[in-house]
Design an enzyme around this catalytic site. Structure first.
Site, PDB file in Angstrom:
ATOM      1  N   SER A 204       0.825  -1.205   0.000  1.00 41.21           N
ATOM      2  CA  SER A 204       0.000   0.000   0.000  1.00 41.21           C
ATOM      3  C   SER A 204       0.866   1.265   0.000  1.00 41.21           C
ATOM      4  O   SER A 204       1.658   1.470  -0.913  1.00 41.21           O
ATOM      5  CB  SER A 204      -0.963  -0.047   1.184  1.00 41.21           C
ATOM      6  N   ASP A 360     -10.309  -3.796  -4.652  1.00 41.80           N
ATOM      7  CA  ASP A 360      -9.419  -2.817  -4.038  1.00 41.80           C
ATOM      8  C   ASP A 360      -9.395  -1.564  -4.906  1.00 41.80           C
ATOM      9  O   ASP A 360      -9.214  -1.653  -6.127  1.00 41.80           O
ATOM     10  CB  ASP A 360      -8.008  -3.418  -3.934  1.00 41.80           C
ATOM     11  N   HIS A 390      -8.334  -5.064  -0.082  1.00 46.06           N
ATOM     12  CA  HIS A 390      -7.109  -4.322   0.181  1.00 46.06           C
ATOM     13  C   HIS A 390      -6.490  -4.738   1.516  1.00 46.06           C
ATOM     14  O   HIS A 390      -7.167  -4.790   2.537  1.00 46.06           O
ATOM     15  CB  HIS A 390      -7.384  -2.816   0.201  1.00 46.06           C
TER      16      HIS A 390
END
Length: 420
Positions: A204, A360, A390
């Site tokens: 991320s 996501d 996610h």
């Protein structure tokens, strides 16, 4: 008298039952979210997301009342999950140290012949929107420990500073400096790391830092040791388009909702939280003539296959805030948005592993970067998790375990074994 008490007790019981029913209905309403049928373990995900949303709501309420910073309560809640102190676990030694002034958790494989040979090295940056998270959180701690054990490696998990204490480019600068320091001969020899087998990785927002650092270090001719590979897990790579197909498709899917991602970007770039609606409407993509070159690098109508684009349409505002780019110059800064790098820069970066998740909002950032790297003739391996959400890889560990997390972790480990 006894009859009166009996009536009162009966009324109290009915009231208690009624309150319990109302509370259950309210809780069910808060927990339930309509999720795609293909997503992994939906009820478990709904329950976990309800907890996270509750923490965020309390955190933002505290800020609106002037009692705290926007994410203070969320950070406090996350700190309860941190693993304290160093320890020795069969097969892995865990210690805390600092490199270039940056705290780092070091996970060392301790196999029988570990001292007699060089090992793989992995520099890892955790996720959390540059605002939350820690290398000491149980999920990251267990993930990095498993990486060290399964890869017979040294994993260096970086505890970079978070917003609001640090804003862009401070986190990027910390990530760059700690990477340079780790790749010095002194540190590599201290931990018996093979200088020809070091990877930079992250998930991320951590993958954002990993990608940005990989670009900069690949171009720096003064650095004798380079990263062999980069491994990016569901990376966030641009903030010019919050209406890619994945943002439109997954805007309300746990655990990273579309407005929250915009809020994270504003925290990182030191922007006013009130600008969230502006970003979500793509009103920051204005005036077009100024950002035309940047927009071409996030042009998903060219970079994404038709199967991903589906029937979604680009969002181009007729008018916007022409001064916003002056307020948020980081929007066009490649150090914050690695997807905006030139083709010449991309040609220099190491081979890449990119993992994307179907459900996501960041899926298309990773897909576009993979295609831009391929266009620059950089070897790319792309793994896609069709039933994940996610952050799912981190949920191969800790109290909330998901099957998609186990599978994504196995894919990640397999690639590193084969390519590092």
């Amino acid at each position: 008298m006894s009859q009166v008490k009996s009536i009162q007790n009966s009324a109290m019981k009915r009231s208690t039952v009624a309150l319990a029913v109302l509370f259950s209905i309210a809780a069910a309403y808060y927990i339930y979210l309509p999720l795609p049928s293909a997503i992994s373990e939906p009820w478990k995900l709904m329950f976990m997301d309800a907890i996270l949303r509750g923490v965020m709501h309390v955190s933002f309420l505290g800020h609106s009342l002037g009692l705290s910073q926007p994410f203070d309560f969320a950070r406090l809640a996350a700190s309860w999950d941190e693993v304290r102190g160093s320890e020795f676990i069969p097969g892995v030694r865990v210690t805390e140290t600092t490199f270039a002034g940056v705290e780092t958790q070091v996970f060392e494989s301790t196999t029988v012949d570990a001292k007699s040979r060089l090992k793989r090295g992995i520099v890892y940056f955790h996720g959390g929107g540059w605002t939350l998270g820690s290398a000491k959180m149980q999920t990251y701690y267990l993930q990095c420990r498993s990486m060290a054990e399964q890869l017979d490696a040294v994993v260096l998990s970086i505890e970079y500073r978070l917003a609001p204490e640090a804003r862009f480019p401070e986190q990027y600068n910390e990530a760059l400096q700690v990477s340079k320091h780790i790749l010095t001969a002194d540190v590599l020899s201290r931990y018996s790391i093979d200088p020809k087998r070091v990877a930079v990785s992250g998930d991320s927002a951590g993958a954002n830092l990993a990608a940005a650092v990989a670009q900069e270090m690949a171009l720096d001719r003064t650095i004798p040791v380079k990263y062999k590979v980069q491994a990016l897990l569901y990376p966030t790579l641009q903030a010019l388009d919050f209406n890619t197909p994945s943002y439109q498709q997954n805007g309300n899917i746990p655990i990273l909702h579309r407005p929250l991602m915009a809020r994270f970007w504003l925290e990182y770039l030191n922007g006013d939280p009130k600008l969230v609606p502006v970003l979500l409407a793509n009103n920051h993509s204005f005036p077009r003539q100024i950002i035309a070159a940047a927009r071409s690098k996030v042009d998903w109508t060219r970079l994404l296959p038709a199967s991903v684009q589906k029937t979604y349409q680009p969002v181009f505002p007729l008018q916007g805030d022409p001064e916003l780019l002056e307020k948020l110059p980081g929007l066009l800064d490649v150090r914050a948005a690695p997807l905006l790098a030139t083709t010449q820069t991309l040609r220099a970066v190491p081979p890449a592993y990119i993992m994307t998740i179907e459900h996501d909002v960041l899926r298309d950032d990773g897909l576009m970067y993979a295609n831009r790297l391929r266009e620059a003739r950089v070897p790319v391996t792309h793994d896609h998790i069709p039933d994940g959400f996610h952050g799912c890889l981190s949920f191969a560990f800790g109290p909330f375990r998901f099957s998609s997390g186990f599978r994504s972790f196995r894919k990640y480990i397999h690639w590193l074994k084969e390519n590092l």
